[in-house]
Design an enzyme around this catalytic site. Structure first.
Site: not given
Length: 615
Positions: A2, A27, A75, A100-101, A488, A492, A495, A511, A610
């Site tokens: 990360c 991050r 990460w 990274n990646g 949202e 939150k 998370e 429904h 992040k």
């Protein structure tokens, strides 16, 4: 991924690397490590599973010093979190590499390297790159050339920093699809995933562009672009104070960033409003020519930014009279897209490096869109550089993984875009007075003050959060443009508190979701005084009739009052169109205080990062 930090200097770089890792902790990561070439020219490495503090402890037991080094917070993408999978990865104990990646063709390369005699000690794709560069160095004797040849064989996204003990005078780095920035010092150079990692040593940065490779020495930096040409890149001065990366008097970065919102909303509006209208020039010099041609808008984003785009769809269709589609970037990329004539392609990203959003933009540039517009928080990011127009959100650095101020400034920027489209498309860009635009502009001037007033509810919401400490599920409701705000709010809460939370349009209760409602399922609703509030009240009664516990954020004009089974928090009166921005704030505070009560890692929630720079 990360986080990457690397340095070449006349002084010892170990402390610089360690401090850089600490500044990248926001991050999210599961292991960390660093490697340096010491004064005897030997490559040394320290790494550990867990936090940077574990690496720091290793260094106290086994100190190491050097003038050249690389460091990383990882990460996990390939292989479980472990010391053996942590970066840096070595090859033949003489080359160290951080990455990274994701390397998509790593298995084929691994097979080739294994046949060539290389031994693998990790499960990662990164170790493959280390051995590949080492193999090519054996052939070329030049680290820059070896890295350049290696990246031509790599498929996927990456940012790399590489050192070799036989060339202790150079640090080589490269990027494709993952961000990387060079820090320029006096007789020293650095590179990192994020300028924040280097603010303790420099405030001058070069943002590498897609496909760039850089060779850094004490005195100079040489950059080669994707075509193999030597190029110059602009050196940019850091615009934010170093204190932006400090918590100050706040317990967590997230709380600090929630309370920064009045200031950053004001910054996002600054210079973009005249007495009665939005100034379209804020979108770039080409905006005046492009916007009148727009007949449709396509918004692409991920996560929290996607919710901002969903709110904008209501605004754009209501105020500008333009059809608007909103789609998750990771889905948009993989379907057969039919592009409408004169369609504006809008991307949203806090970092400007979100992999799926960037890939969607690159696809769109070949698909026949009228133009692309990035709404972003990082001026030098790939998304901004590669878009035709950009609108910066002015949120400043956001450290907490759970986005707060980036979201509300995105909403503010999207409303500015909407008003610019309204004037361009409905009024053909004329200077004639538009009473509705003037009304909204006046409301925007009061937005920072309203945000400040709303944040004064912190104590009341903190007390409310006590009801959630032992809960395991929650339901959020909203209608119209507040359905995305409910989404949202649910995001939150899940998370940072790890409470399972879902959001629904309130009219969808019957429904299916109503089956979940009981005394153990708190239901949170946002109830601004709009055209749908009476229908929302009926939905709330459906919850009460099933024994559900209601928590309602409402305007006093709605006449919703606390009663048995329903707690009500009254927010300041706000213009209907700006209500989504203001009603976001109490949901952020609620999720924060619930997370604190549950004892979770608020700023670095588990399993999350992040800046999501891989698919």
């Amino acid at each position: 991924m990360c986080g990457i930090v690397a340095a070449i200097a006349e002084r010892n770089v170990t402390g610089i690397l360690l401090e850089g890792l600490k500044r990248l902790e926001y991050r999210g990561y599961d292991s960390a490590g660093l490697a340096v070439i010491d004064s005897q020219g030997q490559l040394q490495r320290r790494r550990a599973q867990g936090k940077v503090a574990q690496v720091e402890a290793c260094l106290e037991d086994q100190p190491m010093k050097g003038h050249l080094g690389v460091a990383h917070t990882r990460w996990a993408t390939h292989g479980v979190p472990s010391e053996s999978n942590a970066h840096p990865h070595l090859s033949s104990d003489e080359l160290a590499l951080v990455h990274n990646g994701i390397i998509e063709n790593y298995l084929n390369l691994k097979e080739q390297l294994s046949q060539a005699g290389y031994q693998f000690t990790s499960e990662t794709d990164t170790e493959v790159v280390a051995h590949l560069v080492h193999q090519l160095y054996q052939q070329t004797g030049d680290l820059t050339q070896a890295v350049r040849q290696a990246i031509q064989q790599l498929e996927g996204a990456f940012a790399l920093a590489v050192i070799h003990q036989s060339q202790p005078e150079v640090l080589v780095c490269a990027r494709k699809g993952s961000p990387l920035v060079i820090g320029v010092g006096m007789g020293e150079h650095f590179c990192a995933s994020d300028p924040l990692a280097l603010l303790q040593v420099t405030d001058r940065f070069i943002y590498l562009e897609e496909g760039d490779l850089a060779c850094l020495s004490l005195e100079e930096h040489q950059i080669i672009n994707a075509q193999g040409e030597a190029v110059e890149r602009e050196v940019c001065q850091w615009e934010h104070g170093n204190q932006a990366a400090e918590k100050g008097d706040y317990k967590h970065f997230m709380l600090k960033e929630i309370h920064e919102q009045p200031a950053v909303l004001a910054a996002t509006l600054e210079g973009r409003l005249s007495d009665r209208r939005v100034l379209p020039q804020a979108l770039g010099s080409a905006a005046m020519e492009l916007l009148p041609q727009v007949k449709q808008v396509q918004i692409i984003a991920c996560g929290t930014s996607y919710h901002a785009g969903m709110v904008a769809r209501y605004w754009i269709e209501k105020l500008a009279g333009l059809p608007c589609q909103v789609e998750v970037a990771s889905e948009y990329r993989y379907r057969d897209v039919v592009v409408a004539d004169n369609c504006l392609f809008v991307t949203l990203s806090q970092s400007g490096e979100t992999a799926d959003t960037l890939a969607a933009l690159r696809f769109a540039k070949e698909a026949g869109y009228l133009a692309s517009l990035a709404i972003c928080n990082v001026p030098g990011s790939s998304l901004v550089r590669e878009s035709d127009l950009s609108l910066m959100t002015q949120a400043g650095p956001e450290i907490g993984v759970a986005s707060t101020k980036a979201f509300t400034t995105q909403l503010t920027a999207l409303l500015l875009l909407t008003l610019a489209l309204r004037r361009a498309c409905l009024h053909q860009g004329s200077e004639s007075d538009d009473p509705l635009e003037a009304e909204i502009v006046e409301a925007l001037r009061h937005l920072p003050r309203l945000a400040e007033e709303t944040l004064k509810l912190d104590g009341e919401i903190e007390k409310l959060a006590e009801d959630f400490a032992e809960k395991h599920h929650a339901l959020f409701l909203g209608r119209g443009s507040h359905f995305p705000i409910a989404l949202e709010g649910a995001l939150k809460l899940k998370e940072i508190s790890y409470i399972h939370a879902e959001a629904y349009p309130a009219g969808e209760l019957k429904h299916g979701p109503l089956a979940l409602v009981d005394k153990d399922m708190p239901v949170i609703a946002v109830a601004p005084p709009d055209d749908l509030v009476d229908k929302l009240k009926s939905n709330l009664q459906e919850v009460r009739a099933r024994g559900g516990e209601l928590y309602v954020f409402a305007d006093p004009v709605t006449l919703l009052k606390p009663e048995e089974g329903m707690k009500v928090v009254h927010l300041p009166e706000v213009h209907e169109l700006l209500a989504p921005i203001i009603y976001t704030l109490p949901l952020q505070l609620l999720s924060y205080h619930v997370a604190v009560l549950k004892g979770t890692d608020v700023d670095q929630p588990r399993n999350l990062a992040k800046s999501v720079t891989v698919e």
